[in-house]
Design a protein around this motif. Sequence first.
Motif, short mmCIF file in Angstrom:
data_model
loop_
_atom_site.label_atom_id
_atom_site.label_comp_id
_atom_site.label_asym_id
_atom_site.label_seq_id
_atom_site.Cartn_x
_atom_site.Cartn_y
_atom_site.Cartn_z
N ASP A 1 74.09 -12.64 -31.30
CA ASP A 1 72.71 -12.69 -30.82
C ASP A 1 72.70 -12.57 -29.29
OD1 ASP A 1 70.08 -13.18 -30.30
OD2 ASP A 1 70.07 -15.25 -31.04
N PRO A 2 72.85 -11.33 -28.78
CA PRO A 2 72.98 -11.15 -27.32
C PRO A 2 71.77 -11.66 -26.55
CG PRO A 2 73.46 -9.10 -28.50
CD PRO A 2 72.91 -10.06 -29.52
N ALA A 3 70.63 -11.84 -27.22
CA ALA A 3 69.42 -12.27 -26.51
C ALA A 3 69.48 -13.74 -26.12
CB ALA A 3 68.19 -12.03 -27.36
N VAL A 4 70.33 -14.51 -26.80
CA VAL A 4 70.40 -15.93 -26.45
C VAL A 4 71.07 -16.07 -25.08
CG1 VAL A 4 72.61 -16.45 -27.57
CG2 VAL A 4 70.92 -18.23 -27.33
N LEU A 5 70.49 -16.91 -24.23
CA LEU A 5 71.03 -17.07 -22.88
C LEU A 5 71.88 -18.33 -22.80
CD1 LEU A 5 67.90 -16.15 -20.71
CD2 LEU A 5 69.86 -14.69 -21.30
N LEU A 6 72.98 -18.25 -22.06
CA LEU A 6 73.86 -19.41 -21.88
C LEU A 6 73.90 -19.77 -20.41
CD1 LEU A 6 76.91 -18.30 -24.10
CD2 LEU A 6 74.83 -19.52 -24.78
N ALA A 7 73.74 -21.05 -20.11
CA ALA A 7 73.75 -21.48 -18.70
C ALA A 7 74.58 -22.74 -18.54
CB ALA A 7 72.32 -21.72 -18.23
N VAL A 8 75.26 -22.82 -17.39
CA VAL A 8 76.05 -24.00 -17.05
C VAL A 8 75.55 -24.48 -15.69
CG1 VAL A 8 78.38 -24.87 -16.56
CG2 VAL A 8 78.07 -23.04 -18.24
N MET A 9 75.26 -25.76 -15.58
CA MET A 9 74.84 -26.28 -14.27
C MET A 9 75.60 -27.57 -13.94
SD MET A 9 70.99 -27.68 -14.99
CE MET A 9 70.71 -29.39 -15.43
N GLY A 10 75.45 -28.05 -12.71
CA GLY A 10 76.03 -29.34 -12.34
C GLY A 10 77.43 -29.24 -11.78
N CYS A 11 78.18 -30.32 -11.94
CA CYS A 11 79.45 -30.50 -11.20
C CYS A 11 80.49 -29.46 -11.53
CB CYS A 11 79.99 -31.91 -11.44
SG CYS A 11 78.93 -33.16 -10.70
N MET A 12 80.68 -29.12 -12.81
CA MET A 12 81.68 -28.09 -13.13
C MET A 12 81.27 -26.74 -12.58
SD MET A 12 82.82 -28.79 -17.03
CE MET A 12 83.89 -27.36 -17.27
N ALA A 13 79.98 -26.46 -12.65
CA ALA A 13 79.47 -25.20 -12.13
C ALA A 13 79.78 -25.11 -10.64
CB ALA A 13 77.97 -25.10 -12.36
N GLN A 14 79.60 -26.24 -9.93
CA GLN A 14 79.85 -26.26 -8.50
C GLN A 14 81.34 -26.09 -8.21
OE1 GLN A 14 77.23 -26.68 -6.23
NE2 GLN A 14 78.80 -25.98 -4.81
N LYS A 15 82.15 -26.81 -8.96
CA LYS A 15 83.59 -26.89 -8.68
C LYS A 15 84.33 -25.64 -9.13
CE LYS A 15 87.17 -29.92 -10.53
NZ LYS A 15 87.27 -29.58 -11.90
N GLU A 16 83.95 -25.08 -10.28
CA GLU A 16 84.72 -23.95 -10.80
C GLU A 16 83.83 -22.86 -11.37
OE1 GLU A 16 86.48 -25.30 -14.84
OE2 GLU A 16 86.66 -27.03 -13.54
N GLY A 17 82.69 -22.64 -10.67
CA GLY A 17 81.73 -21.64 -11.14
C GLY A 17 82.35 -20.26 -11.30
N GLU A 18 83.18 -19.87 -10.32
CA GLU A 18 83.74 -18.53 -10.38
C GLU A 18 84.71 -18.39 -11.55
OE1 GLU A 18 85.05 -17.76 -6.39
OE2 GLU A 18 82.98 -17.36 -5.75
N GLN A 19 85.51 -19.45 -11.78
CA GLN A 19 86.44 -19.40 -12.92
C GLN A 19 85.67 -19.35 -14.25
OE1 GLN A 19 86.96 -21.34 -10.11
NE2 GLN A 19 88.75 -22.65 -10.49
N ILE A 20 84.56 -20.12 -14.32
CA ILE A 20 83.76 -20.11 -15.56
C ILE A 20 83.23 -18.69 -15.80
CG2 ILE A 20 81.60 -20.95 -16.60
CD1 ILE A 20 82.17 -23.67 -15.23
N ALA A 21 82.77 -18.06 -14.71
CA ALA A 21 82.23 -16.70 -14.84
C ALA A 21 83.30 -15.73 -15.35
CB ALA A 21 81.67 -16.24 -13.51
N LYS A 22 84.53 -15.91 -14.87
CA LYS A 22 85.61 -15.01 -15.29
C LYS A 22 86.04 -15.30 -16.73
CE LYS A 22 87.69 -13.69 -10.96
NZ LYS A 22 87.67 -14.69 -9.88
N ARG A 23 86.17 -16.59 -17.02
CA ARG A 23 86.71 -16.97 -18.32
C ARG A 23 85.69 -16.77 -19.46
NH1 ARG A 23 89.47 -22.90 -19.04
NH2 ARG A 23 89.77 -22.81 -21.28
N TYR A 24 84.40 -16.95 -19.13
CA TYR A 24 83.35 -16.79 -20.15
C TYR A 24 82.31 -15.81 -19.61
CZ TYR A 24 85.48 -21.34 -21.11
OH TYR A 24 86.37 -22.36 -21.31
N PRO A 25 82.67 -14.50 -19.56
CA PRO A 25 81.75 -13.55 -18.90
C PRO A 25 80.42 -13.42 -19.62
CG PRO A 25 83.65 -12.44 -19.91
CD PRO A 25 83.90 -13.89 -20.03
N TYR A 26 80.32 -13.97 -20.83
CA TYR A 26 79.06 -13.91 -21.57
C TYR A 26 78.11 -15.03 -21.17
CZ TYR A 26 82.18 -16.96 -24.18
OH TYR A 26 83.10 -17.92 -24.50
N VAL A 27 78.54 -15.92 -20.26
CA VAL A 27 77.61 -16.92 -19.72
C VAL A 27 76.67 -16.19 -18.75
CG1 VAL A 27 77.44 -18.93 -18.19
CG2 VAL A 27 79.14 -18.89 -20.01
#
Length: 507
Positions: A135-161
């Motif tokens: 279901d590509p229409a569903v949106l995934l979002a991460v916020m808060g401390c992990m996003a701040q600390k490792e946002g770039e890694q999250i983007a690389k590891r889970y590019p569908y976020v």
Amino acid sequence: MAWHSPYLRLPRHLDLPGGGMVPSPSERGVAASDKDPDLCGAEGEVYRPDPLTLAGSRRHPLITGTKVHMVTFGCQMNKYDSEMVAGLLNEKGAAFVEDERQADLILFNTCSVRAQAEDRVHGRLGSLKRRKREDPAVLLAVMGCMAQKEGEQIAKRYPYVDLIVGTRQLHQFAKLLERVKEGAPTPLLAIDAAPAVEFGETVARRDSRWKAYLAVTRGCNKRCTFCVVPYTRGPEVSRTIGDVITEAKRLVDDGVLEIMLLGQTIDTYGFDLGRENANLPKLLRALCAITGLRRIRFITSHPEECQDDLWRTMADCGDKVMPFIHMPAQSGSDAVLRRMARGYTRKRYLDVVASARKHCPELEITSDWIVGFCGENDADFEQSFSLMQEVRPCSSYIFTYSVREGTPAQRLDDDVPETAKKERHARLSEAQDAISLEKNRARIGQVEEVLVEGVSKTDTERLTGRSAQYRPVHFAGSQDLVGTFAEVRITQASGHSLQGDRITHDS
Ligand code: SAM
């Protein structure tokens, strides 16, 4: 301007138009006295909005009707952030769903304080890959401390976020979501430091109608060697007394009776504004003047910073400022406290407790302890054990040390064997359980004033609320008492709650 491809990153001074405790029972792994329903943690807590909420005062066509499933990990500050972001989304017309399968937006508000909560989020993000494929229409979002600390890694590891929003950009969440919905390339990454998190006039959408959190400072200036918070939340920034009062009045107008002020080190509130302009005692006195606000609490107290002026204020304002503080000890060994860079000694902790109790004899204290910190030997642990026996907190959060990347303690040797960590954790938990039970039993026969918060989850005939000292209290009563204060005579006690009978004045 710093727009990067393939991951968009917001510029330092975000130019969009219009435009910080206590962890989970499972993480602590300790006995029932820790199972505090107020707290979210490693398992994550699903946001359940107030069903009476009227959505959409500032509706946005792209957000109206969006069904959001929001899960919060971590401390009260995270819970407050979730409630504020829920408020922002709600204003724009979003609705909230408890069932992840019904959601158009799945949002995780994350915590980095210990590894377990982070692992949980990684697990959830990994398992959502399939959902996003189906279901590509569903949106995934991460916020808060992990996003701040490792946002770039999250983007690389889970590019569908789709959207990653750090702790300092949370107030922009709805606008960032609009961008994603308008078709901005994803993952959209917003983790640059903003000078302050400004939620403006947004009213938090809380899961309680009667109680609210209110952040008075953001960030942390302490440098405890074990702790990641200063790196995920940045330096301490205080809100002005006027700003806090405005938000508190808005909450009271919304029906709130009890406010819990939040700050990583609540005692240093106002230091960045000039102590003569703003400080915690002054803020408490100003809040006490708000008609309709019945109870005020504040967390977290730091033993290095607490001053007698605070206890005097609490004594003076005892009808509104509740006799309860959360003051982490972390350890009872001076050698360990030094390695933790906590800035106080065992003696100082005891002196602070003695002074607080002298001014406010009814005061109850809860604490945090870390067992198995680098270099902690048996004798050090015995010092923690004996400090707990001396202080007798009414409950404690007990953690085994977990190395956090980027903290000064990462350079120390994490040399306490797992078996010793577990054993010390179990011993301290057992000691705390015995103290909690004994202290709760001492309440039997007393009358507690209880803010009735809701119907018991296990028995619809029973109500549940908190005493002045923040103890959960359960008693039989009808639902129309919810949102009022009841006097309850305590008849039974367990380690984590009290049971009693409501006193009716006509009986
Ligand atoms: N600002 C508060 C203070 O300094 O007292 C507490 C902040 S922290 C969010 C909450 C608790 O998590 C701490 O009091 C500490 O006991 C625990 N904690 C923090 N870092 C930890 C780590 N690396 N390992 C285990 N427990 C940790």
